[in-house]
Design a protein around this motif. Sequence first.
Motif, PDB file in Angstrom:
ATOM      1  N   THR A  11       0.803  -1.226   0.000  1.00 62.74           N
ATOM      2  CA  THR A  11       0.000   0.000   0.000  1.00 62.74           C
ATOM      3  C   THR A  11       0.836   1.277   0.000  1.00 62.74           C
ATOM      4  O   THR A  11       0.521   2.235  -0.698  1.00 62.74           O
ATOM      5  N   GLY A  12       1.914   1.296   0.773  1.00 59.68           N
ATOM      6  CA  GLY A  12       2.749   2.500   0.822  1.00 59.68           C
ATOM      7  C   GLY A  12       3.418   2.791  -0.502  1.00 59.68           C
ATOM      8  O   GLY A  12       3.504   3.947  -0.928  1.00 59.68           O
ATOM      9  N   ALA A  13       3.884   1.743  -1.161  1.00 64.68           N
ATOM     10  CA  ALA A  13       4.519   1.914  -2.468  1.00 64.68           C
ATOM     11  C   ALA A  13       3.511   2.423  -3.491  1.00 64.68           C
ATOM     12  O   ALA A  13       3.837   3.267  -4.338  1.00 64.68           O
ATOM     13  N   PHE A  33       0.376   3.303  16.810  1.00 64.72           N
ATOM     14  CA  PHE A  33      -0.355   2.591  15.753  1.00 64.72           C
ATOM     15  C   PHE A  33       0.197   1.178  15.686  1.00 64.72           C
ATOM     16  O   PHE A  33       1.390   0.982  15.474  1.00 64.72           O
ATOM     17  N   ARG A  34      -0.676   0.178  15.904  1.00 66.36           N
ATOM     18  CA  ARG A  34      -0.246  -1.213  15.832  1.00 66.36           C
ATOM     19  C   ARG A  34      -1.200  -1.967  14.917  1.00 66.36           C
ATOM     20  O   ARG A  34      -2.368  -2.161  15.246  1.00 66.36           O
ATOM     21  N   GLU A  35      -0.722  -2.388  13.764  1.00 69.82           N
ATOM     22  CA  GLU A  35      -1.561  -3.096  12.813  1.00 69.82           C
ATOM     23  C   GLU A  35      -1.624  -4.584  13.155  1.00 69.82           C
ATOM     24  O   GLU A  35      -0.644  -5.176  13.596  1.00 69.82           O
ATOM     25  N   LYS A  36      -2.798  -5.193  12.965  1.00 72.45           N
ATOM     26  CA  LYS A  36      -3.008  -6.622  13.137  1.00 72.45           C
ATOM     27  C   LYS A  36      -2.742  -7.100  14.567  1.00 72.45           C
ATOM     28  O   LYS A  36      -2.276  -8.202  14.790  1.00 72.45           O
ATOM     29  N   SER A  37      -3.045  -6.288  15.554  1.00 69.62           N
ATOM     30  CA  SER A  37      -2.935  -6.710  16.936  1.00 69.62           C
ATOM     31  C   SER A  37      -4.071  -7.654  17.288  1.00 69.62           C
ATOM     32  O   SER A  37      -5.159  -7.585  16.719  1.00 69.62           O
ATOM     33  N   LYS A  38      -3.842  -8.522  18.253  1.00 69.15           N
ATOM     34  CA  LYS A  38      -4.888  -9.457  18.685  1.00 69.15           C
ATOM     35  C   LYS A  38      -5.738  -8.878  19.805  1.00 69.15           C
ATOM     36  O   LYS A  38      -6.665  -9.525  20.272  1.00 69.15           O
ATOM     37  N   GLU A  39      -5.401  -7.661  20.237  1.00 70.89           N
ATOM     38  CA  GLU A  39      -6.219  -7.033  21.267  1.00 70.89           C
ATOM     39  C   GLU A  39      -7.611  -6.750  20.717  1.00 70.89           C
ATOM     40  O   GLU A  39      -7.809  -6.592  19.519  1.00 70.89           O
ATOM     41  N   SER A  61       7.950  -3.235  -1.097  1.00 73.53           N
ATOM     42  CA  SER A  61       7.724  -3.721   0.266  1.00 73.53           C
ATOM     43  C   SER A  61       7.188  -2.661   1.221  1.00 73.53           C
ATOM     44  O   SER A  61       6.883  -2.971   2.384  1.00 73.53           O
ATOM     45  N   CYS A  62       7.052  -1.422   0.781  1.00 71.23           N
ATOM     46  CA  CYS A  62       6.603  -0.327   1.663  1.00 71.23           C
ATOM     47  C   CYS A  62       5.123  -0.470   1.992  1.00 71.23           C
ATOM     48  O   CYS A  62       4.260  -0.317   1.122  1.00 71.23           O
ATOM     49  N   ILE A  63       4.825  -0.766   3.238  1.00 69.18           N
ATOM     50  CA  ILE A  63       3.446  -0.951   3.703  1.00 69.18           C
ATOM     51  C   ILE A  63       3.021   0.289   4.483  1.00 69.18           C
ATOM     52  O   ILE A  63       3.579   0.587   5.543  1.00 69.18           O
ATOM     53  N   LEU A  64       2.053   0.989   3.983  1.00 70.80           N
ATOM     54  CA  LEU A  64       1.585   2.232   4.608  1.00 70.80           C
ATOM     55  C   LEU A  64       1.233   2.032   6.068  1.00 70.80           C
ATOM     56  O   LEU A  64       1.535   2.871   6.919  1.00 70.80           O
ATOM     57  N   GLU A  65       0.582   0.911   6.375  1.00 69.66           N
ATOM     58  CA  GLU A  65       0.050   0.673   7.716  1.00 69.66           C
ATOM     59  C   GLU A  65       1.109   0.225   8.722  1.00 69.66           C
ATOM     60  O   GLU A  65       0.777  -0.022   9.883  1.00 69.66           O
ATOM     61  N   GLN A  66       2.351   0.123   8.287  1.00 70.13           N
ATOM     62  CA  GLN A  66       3.411  -0.248   9.219  1.00 70.13           C
ATOM     63  C   GLN A  66       4.308   0.955   9.497  1.00 70.13           C
ATOM     64  O   GLN A  66       3.882   1.886  10.152  1.00 70.13           O
ATOM     65  N   THR A  84       5.462   5.676  12.426  1.00 73.98           N
ATOM     66  CA  THR A  84       6.358   6.823  12.634  1.00 73.98           C
ATOM     67  C   THR A  84       5.568   8.104  12.829  1.00 73.98           C
ATOM     68  O   THR A  84       5.872   8.915  13.716  1.00 73.98           O
ATOM     69  N   LEU A  85       4.554   8.306  12.003  1.00 68.40           N
ATOM     70  CA  LEU A  85       3.710   9.490  12.160  1.00 68.40           C
ATOM     71  C   LEU A  85       3.078   9.532  13.546  1.00 68.40           C
ATOM     72  O   LEU A  85       2.988  10.597  14.176  1.00 68.40           O
ATOM     73  N   ALA A  86       2.626   8.371  14.021  1.00 66.72           N
ATOM     74  CA  ALA A  86       2.013   8.310  15.351  1.00 66.72           C
ATOM     75  C   ALA A  86       3.010   8.673  16.440  1.00 66.72           C
ATOM     76  O   ALA A  86       2.699   9.446  17.362  1.00 66.72           O
TER      77      ALA A  86
END
Length: 259
Positions: free
Chosen positions: A107-109, A176-182, A207-212, A217-219
Amino acid sequence: MKVVILAGGLGTRISEESHLKPKPMISIGEQPILWHIMKYYSHFGFHDFIICCGYKGYVIKEYFADYYLHCSDVTFDFSAENKMIIHENVAEPWRVTLVDTGLYAQTGARVKRIQKYIENEPFMLTYGDGVSDVDLNQLLTTHRKTGAVATLTAIQPGSRFGVLELDESKEKIIKFREKSKEDGGWVNGGFMVMNPEVFQYLHDDDSCILEQAPLETLAKEGNLGIYKHHGYWQCMDTQRDRHFLQSHWNDGSAPWKVW
């Protein structure tokens, strides 16, 4: 303001249909979910779209190449001049730019690769497989008020999505934590607004993933804003999701149908 739609993924979790077409082209009613998303944005006055194509992107290009014809009544007169006559034509107030952002790009790419079409202005960004009744005007107002580089819409759908930790007093996301099990937390629902500075956090590698790293970093920097949405939101990851959306459309209760 331009609207960027991510529409290039492989759609492996709904492979029953995505082996024939990209997931954003899977239909709800008689139109692809991509059309529903665009109609929703257009209702709020956003008519300029940039679509990030990838997997079977030619299907999306062919759809828009023939859109005017498909939405009109047509007479094909072969008896004399072999001509085509358009009746009752329907036109959308859209400007649609289709960009091949790569077959396997993350997504980032994909967002990085449409930078030249943004013209150094803020833009909206969303995924091509989800609908909502989010107030886009309020989302934009919140983004401008917080002064964040990027603002995303937060929802509470369940534990299988990523979790956001919030600074309530400043209307900012602090982690920001993507795909957490919480479970029970606010999660990324897409429907984002971004300033052009966001491109500094992205790179052109597949390989640039926007959600990672970019959003994380922005957060950490205090530059990721939040707009809380308490209403309807539904993605189309599986056939079950599609049937759920289709049922809303069939019985006339689709919350996203505001046009």
